[in-house]
Scaffold this motif. Structure first.
Motif, PDB file in Angstrom:
ATOM      1  N   THR A 240     111.633 -27.970 108.235  1.00 16.18           N
ATOM      2  CA  THR A 240     112.765 -27.064 108.068  1.00 16.18           C
ATOM      3  C   THR A 240     113.202 -27.060 106.613  1.00 16.18           C
ATOM      4  O   THR A 240     113.474 -28.116 106.031  1.00 16.18           O
ATOM      5  N   TYR A 241     113.260 -25.882 106.053  1.00 18.54           N
ATOM      6  CA  TYR A 241     113.744 -25.686 104.686  1.00 18.54           C
ATOM      7  C   TYR A 241     115.100 -25.009 104.795  1.00 18.54           C
ATOM      8  O   TYR A 241     115.204 -23.866 105.238  1.00 18.54           O
ATOM      9  N   PHE A 242     116.154 -25.730 104.412  1.00 14.95           N
ATOM     10  CA  PHE A 242     117.535 -25.312 104.617  1.00 14.95           C
ATOM     11  C   PHE A 242     118.143 -25.079 103.240  1.00 14.95           C
ATOM     12  O   PHE A 242     118.469 -26.020 102.524  1.00 14.95           O
ATOM     13  N   ALA A 243     118.283 -23.801 102.864  1.00 15.05           N
ATOM     14  CA  ALA A 243     118.662 -23.440 101.495  1.00 15.05           C
ATOM     15  C   ALA A 243     119.865 -22.500 101.503  1.00 15.05           C
ATOM     16  O   ALA A 243     119.710 -21.274 101.385  1.00 15.05           O
ATOM     17  N   PRO A 244     121.061 -23.027 101.645  1.00 11.62           N
ATOM     18  CA  PRO A 244     122.246 -22.151 101.712  1.00 11.62           C
ATOM     19  C   PRO A 244     122.505 -21.432 100.395  1.00 11.62           C
ATOM     20  O   PRO A 244     122.014 -21.828  99.328  1.00 11.62           O
ATOM     21  N   GLY A 245     123.305 -20.364 100.483  1.00 14.05           N
ATOM     22  CA  GLY A 245     123.753 -19.681  99.272  1.00 14.05           C
ATOM     23  C   GLY A 245     124.742 -20.520  98.493  1.00 14.05           C
ATOM     24  O   GLY A 245     124.919 -20.315  97.287  1.00 14.05           O
ATOM     25  N   ALA A 246     125.392 -21.447  99.135  1.00 11.09           N
ATOM     26  CA  ALA A 246     126.312 -22.361  98.454  1.00 11.09           C
ATOM     27  C   ALA A 246     125.518 -23.273  97.508  1.00 11.09           C
ATOM     28  O   ALA A 246     124.450 -23.759  97.875  1.00 11.09           O
ATOM     29  N   THR A 247     126.017 -23.470  96.288  1.00 14.64           N
ATOM     30  CA  THR A 247     127.300 -23.025  95.776  1.00 14.64           C
ATOM     31  C   THR A 247     127.144 -21.977  94.669  1.00 14.64           C
ATOM     32  O   THR A 247     127.904 -21.977  93.690  1.00 14.64           O
TER      33      THR A 247
END
Length: 787
Positions: A240-247
């Motif tokens: 799983t690659y979890f890349a939020p727009g934050a911050t």
């Protein structure tokens, strides 16, 4: 090493199917009939799950895990179960870092020497990952992993971002991910995001007023996917690659999270740097003898800011801090889910706190809306405006970014910021690794040099999967990173990544066996104003001088010359050459040598087309344009949006209200010019035309609007001024509705679909184009703000 019990040949991918060579009988009931049972493709038996969390635009000195002022308990939770890496590095910019992370090769090797909007035909800068550099996700998938990506993807070549692809460089299918839920591009409105599920645009489940925020949405999707994966295939590990727009900007966060930091930044960015520096020494993430670097050239002191603007500046940082803690909270929810289903102990977790240093793209006093800067309309956002709109920061009424001084403070103790690949402030990001089942150490610190290209080989080594020699018939270029696995148990493990070049926009450096030679070419907020050979090189002994505080270039010219030569060797080896600091030429597709997604002066749209990015639609700025719509109005009349571009922070819309045509032109949410007809369209077929006649005389000028139906004039009006450079970072052209935030106050964010029938809509632009007047350096600034 490959698991000794794993007899599967994994060097050639896909793993070849072997033909049956036994006896073939005539009758399946014959006792001699025997075929081996079908075996599912699985990785080696001890292969762990893998979770890579990549936070956006967060400097070394932001998170409390590395001494920063922002409370990040879940990052600290991961660190307590594993290791903090204090000398982990990125590329200084988001797209290149992500391309390097997902491929295990240097960013120029995979064509991402810059962002896709300024791609050229040079191999190191074309934004095209070559097929001899298969991504990590594809290697894992072909070895039996389930793969998924959530959040940001800014590695798609700009001419491939439309609904017709090709999708070779999208997360799925080309990137090796079986499932993708996120956005394409450098940033998105967190309240009104432009989301894709796979390659299909989808809409958020609700509005901000209903509690929607993309960070929470993508986390819920990740949790659901993970639980489903383990329910249906419990013996298969996941990647799983979890890349939020934050911050990354816009810093959008529910107010209660920002309010947790009320008053905590009133002392200003200089004092925050001092406080952070002291905590970093206490935590041991920098040595006791480290020196706090002086304020980078051009960044103002806190005391230079007016007392009137200081509360606004402090609120900017409160919002940013709340945003980072909000992201940490949702990473924690994902970790909770893994723990709930019993998978956390056997999950190799990377938390990379920033894809580059903190962002200095928000002006010296920050902004409530990035569009002011992009559109050269900063005169509309003076200090008085910022003061009046302080409480809008972080809310759906803003598209905000903090001041450059805060970015520098978030990179404590290092010099410079994002975009500056020459210094650690742009490239050193605190990173945490845990794997309870595979790493015995708990809560320890590792100081070996590491780089984002090391993640892929580390994951393969942990999984017992060899680096493939061929993928889909193509001989592969070896990984350029080095595994970090030797540091998992041994604090004093030898440093295996001993040489690494850095380059971004002419800013360049070389690390080699404890020394760095660095050359700053341009500041993030200024254009390039001199040649590369005029750059001044600095030299640092980073074993003794952790923060690059004491320039030894004058004392050791021979060593500096050796490192400069080594940089050129590495640059030639990894496609860095030719160095490219051009501006205007890189925005001309013909000169740059990249395809143009849209050509010509006319484009026809059809019902169902939506989420068309600004890159995929003919440009209507700084010129006249005409919208012609073939419509059918049903009995009882029609209402709703015919076509819209942009959103509440800037754009235009042609729509009907109670059957009456109207045109709205929105200037960054401050003013909207309306042209409205007093006559409703009768039931039947219509050819509705809106013509905007540009007055000329420069960029961003106004013009006149005429709305006609079958040649009959229905309304005339004026637009005082227009947006010269950009409507929106992520809002789009939509046919038959206005998705995300609404351009016009005459309708809402939902329920604005056209209730009649649209046959087609044509967009034609005039021959009075004034784009030649655009300053090439400002074009580059626009592109860099978007990444």
């Amino acid at each position: 090493m490959v698991d000794a019990q794993d007899s599967v040949q994994r060097a050639t991918l896909p793993i070849p199917d072997l033909a049956y060579t036994g006896t073939v009988t005539y009758d399946a009931t014959d006792p001699d009939t025997h075929y081996p049972p079908i075996k599912r493709l699985l990785p080696p038996s001890d292969a762990p799950n893998v979770l890579v969390v990549l936070i956006d635009d967060t400097g070394f000195g932001a998170s409390s895990a590395f001494g920063g002022p922002v409370h990040t308990p879940n990052f600290e939770r991961v660190a307590a179960q594993g290791l903090k890496y204090t000398r982990f590095h990125t590329t200084a910019l988001c797209s290149p870092t992500r391309a390097a992370l997902l491929s295990g090769r240097n960013h120029h090797t995979v064509g991402m020497g810059g962002i896709t909007e300024i791609a050229t035909s040079a191999p190191g800068y074309n934004s095209l990952r070559p097929n001899n550099c298969a991504p990590l996700a594809e290697t894992l998938r072909l070895n039996g992993y389930n793969t998924a990506q959530f959040g940001k993807c800014h590695e798609v070549p700009v001419w491939e971002t439309s609904a017709v692809g090709p999708f070779d460089h999208w997360p799925t299918p080309g990137g090796g991910f079986e499932y993708f839920y996120g956005f394409i591009g450098g940033e998105t409105n967190q309240w009104y995001p432009a989301i894709y599920e796979g390659t299909t645009p989808v809409e958020p489940w609700g509005t901000p007023e209903e509690g929607y925020h993309f960070m929470a949405d993508m986390t819920e999707k990740a949790i659901v996917w993970t639980k489903q994966q383990k329910s249906l295939a419990p013996d298969k590990p996941f990647f799983t690659y979890f890349a939020p727009g934050a911050t990354h900007a816009p810093h959008h966060v529910p107010p209660e999270w920002a309010d947790k930091y009320t008053g905590k930044f009133d002392q200003g960015w200089d004092e925050i740097r001092n406080e952070t520096f002291a905590r970093q020494k206490e935590l041991g993430v920098i040595p006791e003898n480290a020196t706090l670097t002086t304020r980078s050239d051009g960044i103002p002191a806190w005391d230079e800011m007016s007392d009137e603007i200081k509360p606004v500046l402090a609120r900017q940082m409160e919002v940013y801090a709340g945003y980072l803690e909000y992201a940490d909270h949702h990473v924690g929810l994902l970790l909770d889910a893994l723990e709930e289903i019993g998978e956390l102990d056997n999950t190799l977790v990377y938390v990379i706190i920033g894809d580059n240093g903190a962002s200095a793209e928000g002006t010296m006093t920050g902004t409530t809306n990035e569009a002011f800067t992009i559109n050269h309309m900063t005169e509309m956002e003076d200090d008085a405006y910022k003061i009046a709109h302080k409480d809008d920061l972080g809310t759906p009424r803003s598209y905000n970014h903090y001041a450059i001084g805060w970015a520098h403070a978030m990179d404590t103790p290092y010099q410079w910021t994002k975009q500056v690949a020459s210094h650690w402030g742009g490239t050193r990001n605190g990173t945490i690794v845990s794997w309870p089942k595979g790493i015995a150490a708990r809560g320890e610190i590792r100081n070996q040099f590491a780089h984002v290209i090391d993640v892929a080989p580390t994951v393969l080594a942990a999984a017992g999967i060899p680096e493939p020699s061929t993928v889909h018939g193509v001989t592969q270029r070896p990984y350029e990173g080095t595994p970090m696995n030797s540091t998992f148990e041994a604090e004093d493990a030898d440093e295996v990544h001993t040489t690494q070049y850095f380059e971004m926009l002419g800013n360049r450096a070389i690390f080699h066996k404890g020394w760095t030679a660095v050359a700053l070419h341009k500041k993030p907020w200024l254009g390039s104003d001199h040649g590369l050979d005029e750059d001044v090189w600095e030299l640092y002994n980073v074993e003794e001088d952790w923060t690059q505080s004491h320039d030894l270039a004058a004392q050791e010219p021979e060593r500096l010359a050796e490192l400069q030569r080594l940089f050129l060797i590495q640059a030639a080896r990894f496609n860095v050459l030719p160095l490219d600091i051009r501006s205007a030429e890189r925005f001309n597709e013909e000169i740059a040598g990249r395809p143009a997604l849209v050509k010509g002066t006319s484009q026809t749209f059809y019902p169902g087309m939506k989420r068309l990015s600004e890159n995929s639609v003919v440009n209507v700025k700084n010129k006249s344009f005409t919208v012609t719509a073939k419509l059918t109005v049903p009995d009882g009349g029609a209402s709703g949006v015919v076509i819209a571009q942009g959103g509440a922070y800037g754009g235009w819309s042609l729509y009907l209200t109670d059957g009456k045509p109207a045109f709205a032109y929105n200037i960054m949410g401050i003013t909207t010019d309306f042209t409205r007809s007093e006559t409703a369209l009768e039931p039947g077929e219509h050819e509705l035309v809106m013509h905007f006649a540009y007055e000329g005389g420069g960029l961003g000028k106004g013009g006149t609007v005429t709305i006609t139906d079958g040649g009959t004039t229905l309304a005339e009006g004026n637009v005082e001024r227009t947006l010269p450079f950009f409507f929106s970072m992520d809002e789009t052209v939509d046919i038959g509705e206005d998705l995300a935030s609404p351009v016009s106050s005459d309708y809402g964010a939902t329920g604005n679909a056209f209730t009649g029938k649209i046959s087609w809509i044509r967009l034609d632009v005039g021959d009075d184009n004034h784009d030649h007047l655009i300053d090439p350096e400002h074009r580059l600034q626009i592109a860099m703000t978007r990444q």
